[in-house]
Design a protein around this motif. Structure first.
Motif, PDB file in Angstrom:
ATOM      1  N   UNK A   1     105.394  59.861 -14.448  1.00 23.13           N
ATOM      2  CA  UNK A   1     105.040  60.130 -13.064  1.00 23.13           C
ATOM      3  C   UNK A   1     104.934  58.842 -12.253  1.00 23.13           C
ATOM      4  N   UNK A   2     105.337  58.940 -11.003  1.00 16.20           N
ATOM      5  CA  UNK A   2     105.191  57.828 -10.070  1.00 16.20           C
ATOM      6  C   UNK A   2     104.991  58.378  -8.675  1.00 16.20           C
ATOM      7  N   UNK A   3     104.482  57.552  -7.799  1.00 16.83           N
ATOM      8  CA  UNK A   3     104.306  57.926  -6.398  1.00 16.83           C
ATOM      9  C   UNK A   3     105.256  57.110  -5.544  1.00 16.83           C
ATOM     10  N   UNK A   4     105.799  57.767  -4.508  1.00 13.95           N
ATOM     11  CA  UNK A   4     106.683  57.092  -3.569  1.00 13.95           C
ATOM     12  C   UNK A   4     105.993  57.060  -2.213  1.00 13.95           C
TER      13      UNK A   4
ATOM     14  N   UNK B   1     104.912  62.796  -5.174  1.00 17.74           N
ATOM     15  CA  UNK B   1     104.523  62.440  -6.531  1.00 17.74           C
ATOM     16  C   UNK B   1     105.662  62.918  -7.431  1.00 17.74           C
ATOM     17  N   UNK B   2     106.433  61.976  -7.944  1.00 16.52           N
ATOM     18  CA  UNK B   2     107.689  62.277  -8.620  1.00 16.52           C
ATOM     19  C   UNK B   2     107.462  62.442 -10.116  1.00 16.52           C
ATOM     20  N   UNK B   3     108.110  63.466 -10.690  1.00 18.25           N
ATOM     21  CA  UNK B   3     108.082  63.684 -12.135  1.00 18.25           C
ATOM     22  C   UNK B   3     109.465  63.382 -12.701  1.00 18.25           C
ATOM     23  N   UNK B   4     109.524  62.396 -13.586  1.00 14.66           N
ATOM     24  CA  UNK B   4     110.790  61.970 -14.182  1.00 14.66           C
ATOM     25  C   UNK B   4     110.761  62.238 -15.680  1.00 14.66           C
TER      26      UNK B   4
ATOM     27  N   UNK C   1     107.089  50.250 -15.535  1.00 18.93           N
ATOM     28  CA  UNK C   1     106.518  50.452 -16.862  1.00 18.93           C
ATOM     29  C   UNK C   1     105.110  49.868 -16.904  1.00 18.93           C
ATOM     30  N   UNK C   2     104.578  49.676 -18.096  1.00 17.96           N
ATOM     31  CA  UNK C   2     103.210  49.162 -18.200  1.00 17.96           C
ATOM     32  C   UNK C   2     103.078  47.734 -17.652  1.00 17.96           C
ATOM     33  N   UNK C   3     104.134  46.968 -17.784  1.00 12.22           N
ATOM     34  CA  UNK C   3     104.080  45.576 -17.330  1.00 12.22           C
ATOM     35  C   UNK C   3     104.402  45.433 -15.842  1.00 12.22           C
TER      36      UNK C   3
ATOM     37  N   UNK D   1     102.347  55.041 -17.189  1.00 14.15           N
ATOM     38  CA  UNK D   1     103.529  55.160 -18.034  1.00 14.15           C
ATOM     39  C   UNK D   1     103.229  54.540 -19.395  1.00 14.15           C
ATOM     40  N   UNK D   2     103.341  55.304 -20.492  1.00 14.09           N
ATOM     41  CA  UNK D   2     102.961  54.789 -21.821  1.00 14.09           C
ATOM     42  C   UNK D   2     103.906  53.690 -22.301  1.00 14.09           C
TER      43      UNK D   2
END
Length: 527
Positions: A457-460, A469-472, A424-426, A503-504
């Protein structure tokens, strides 16, 4: 050249049967032990409709009966002392209060509807898009395939095991009834439909489960010996597959312990409950693998002795997916004996729901009885049979074995490790180490209740190489079932890093567990 003989029966001494070549009406025939390839079988339309109704109604009754027990008894049978309710209001209650119980039925109806709208040659892509974009919720292989399709990966790639960690799961097995009900006496026609549709969401044993169920339905139209149907349908499945070996064991144990289904259950439990693929079941009691749940279908069919209530009760009491298994068993036996011969006790209350559309569909039981009859007649005619004024003639098919497919080959689960950290943001990075040739990472995207759905979105990275590049999505409908998986790493030690991309606030990706795989079978556990 074959000569067509219409068979009539006369009440003569010692039950002798007389043949007449004069009468041009279809009459019922008693099924011999087997038929030759291409043998002509005559069935009246009344009998055909009764069997189609028996298949669909039998499926719904079995599903409803097992509903209260679904996945509440994992790795254990449901004891005889445990009451399972049945009365005239059971089906209506589930229709109105928990319609998701009938996921196996409305998934069937998705494919039935496509055939109805676009014909029996409807492209696989139409079936794929229909279920991928449907409103209903999905799980396991179905949801993994839905995600693949919505993101541009079409069948058969959408069901292939390297693209779908649930490819050996039960999904197509529970929704393959339609393929057999539209192919009376034509086991290969049923298997071919199953082979096409099954690869949308499954591969290998997962597809074989659906082909096997469909094949039993097809044979149940023209045979009244359940042992024969169970064994003959298995000929469609390659003997080298674990699915075939598991069901062959059930058949063998039934012969060894003909009066004790619980002993056969114990033997199956000891040998066939290791989960290799499904990330929800590896090293857990939960098991939604196709072959062990198919074993429970077959245990019900063999030990039920043709008694409808006994059949669905045994399949239910085997546990695991204990609504879908009696649904398949009840549908197959319902097809064999016909709707009119399902005992009134088990049909009580069905009149309250037969005109109700299944949720997410425009089709009711009464509608699918009608549509199913039309599809069956079409299939009969395209496979060399004929339609007459009051019946059909079927060109019987002997089973042809499907090609061998083996999923999760060369990999063995070695460890299930907890991570349980948020992205997340933290906390924008999650790292862990793995040893072996692959891993699956479980988790989900979540949001605060007041926020709209979003795609996070995140990268692995593995060994500092960007893998995906993963879309959740936070939407249950379009979610990715697992965060990431890879079964093609070089055997050895690897460093994994997940990096969040903007990530908001109020959103996060929960990184839950890693299932580690190796090319070396740990301890020769015979996966």
């Amino acid at each position: 050249m074959k000569t067509k003989l219409w068979i009539t029966f006369a009440p003569v001494l010692f039950g002798l049967v007389f043949f007449s070549c004069q009468k041009e009406t279809v009459t019922e025939v008693e099924a011999p032990a087997t038929y030759e390839e291409g043998a002509t079988i005559a069935i009246s339309k009344e009998k055909l409709q009764d069997k189609i109704k028996g298949g669909w109604a039998g499926q719904v009754i079995g599903c409803t009966y097992g509903g209260p027990t679904e996945f509440r008894f994992n790795g254990t049978m449901i004891g005889d002392h445990v009451p399972i309710p049945w009365d005239e209001n059971q089906m209506l209650w589930w229709y109105e209060n928990s319609p998701g119980l009938y996921d196996d039925v409305y998934m069937d109806l998705t494919f039935v509807d496509i055939f109805e709208k676009h014909g029996l040659d409807a492209a696989d892509s139409l079936h794929a898009f229909a279920f991928a974009n449907a409103e209903y919720q999905l799980w396991h292989a179905n949801q993994a395939a839905r995600y693949n399709i919505l993101n541009g990966m079409m069948p058969p790639a959408s069901g292939y095991w390297k693209n779908n960690p649930h490819s050996d799961d039960i999904d197509f097995q529970i929704e393959a009834d339609f393929a057999g009900l539209m192919a009376p006496g034509m086991v290969n026609a049923a298997a071919n439909v199953g082979d096409r549709i099954g690869h949308i969401m499954n591969y290998g044993d997962g597809v074989y489960g659906g082909i096997y169920v469909a094949s039993m339905y097809a044979l149940a139209f023209v045979h009244d010996d359940m042992e024969f149907v169970v064994e003959e349908a298995l000929k469609t499945i390659p003997a080298e597959s674990e699915f075939h070996q598991c069901i062959a064991d059930i058949i063998r144990w039934h012969k060894q312990y003909p009066e004790d289904w619980k002993q056969t259950w114990f033997e199956a439990q000891k040998k066939w409950t290791k989960e290799k693929g499904c990330p929800d079941g590896v090293f857990k009691a939960f098991n939604i693998d196709a072959k062990i749940n198919a074993a429970y279908i077959v245990i019900g069919l063999l030990y039920g002795d043709g008694d409808y209530g006994k059949t669905i009760d045994i399949s239910t009491r085997c546990g695991y997916d204990s609504d879908c298994n009696p649904a398949n068993a009840g549908g197959i036996l319902g097809t064999m004996i016909g709707y009119s011969n399902i005992p009134d006790y088990w049909k009580q209350g069905i009149d309250k729901v037969e005109n109700m559309n299944f949720k997410y569909t425009t089709m009711s039981l009464n509608k699918v009885y009608e549509v199913g009859m039309d599809h069956a007649i079409q299939m009969v005619k395209r496979n060399g049979g004929e339609e007459t004024a009051d019946g059909i003639t079927i060109k019987y098919q002997k089973p042809v074995t499907k090609p061998l497919e083996i999923g999760f080959e060369g990999i063995y689960p070695t460890k299930r490790a907890s991570i349980f950290k948020p992205l997340n943001q933290q906390n924008s990075i999650v790292e862990f180490a793995t040893t072996g040739n692959g891993f699956v990472l479980t988790g989900e995207a979540v949001k605060d209740a007041s926020l709209p759905d979003a795609v996070l979105e995140l990268e692995v990275y593995v060994d500092n190489l960007l893998m995906e590049k993963v879309k959740m999505s936070t939407s249950f409908q379009s979610r990715k079932h697992e965060i990431f998986w890879n079964y093609d790493l070089k055997e050895g030690d690897h460093a994994v890093r997940l990096v969040a991309l903007d990530i908001p606030s109020g959103y996060r990706v929960n990184v839950n567990e890693a299932i580690h795989y190796s090319s070396v079978d740990p301890g020769n556990k015979n996966y």
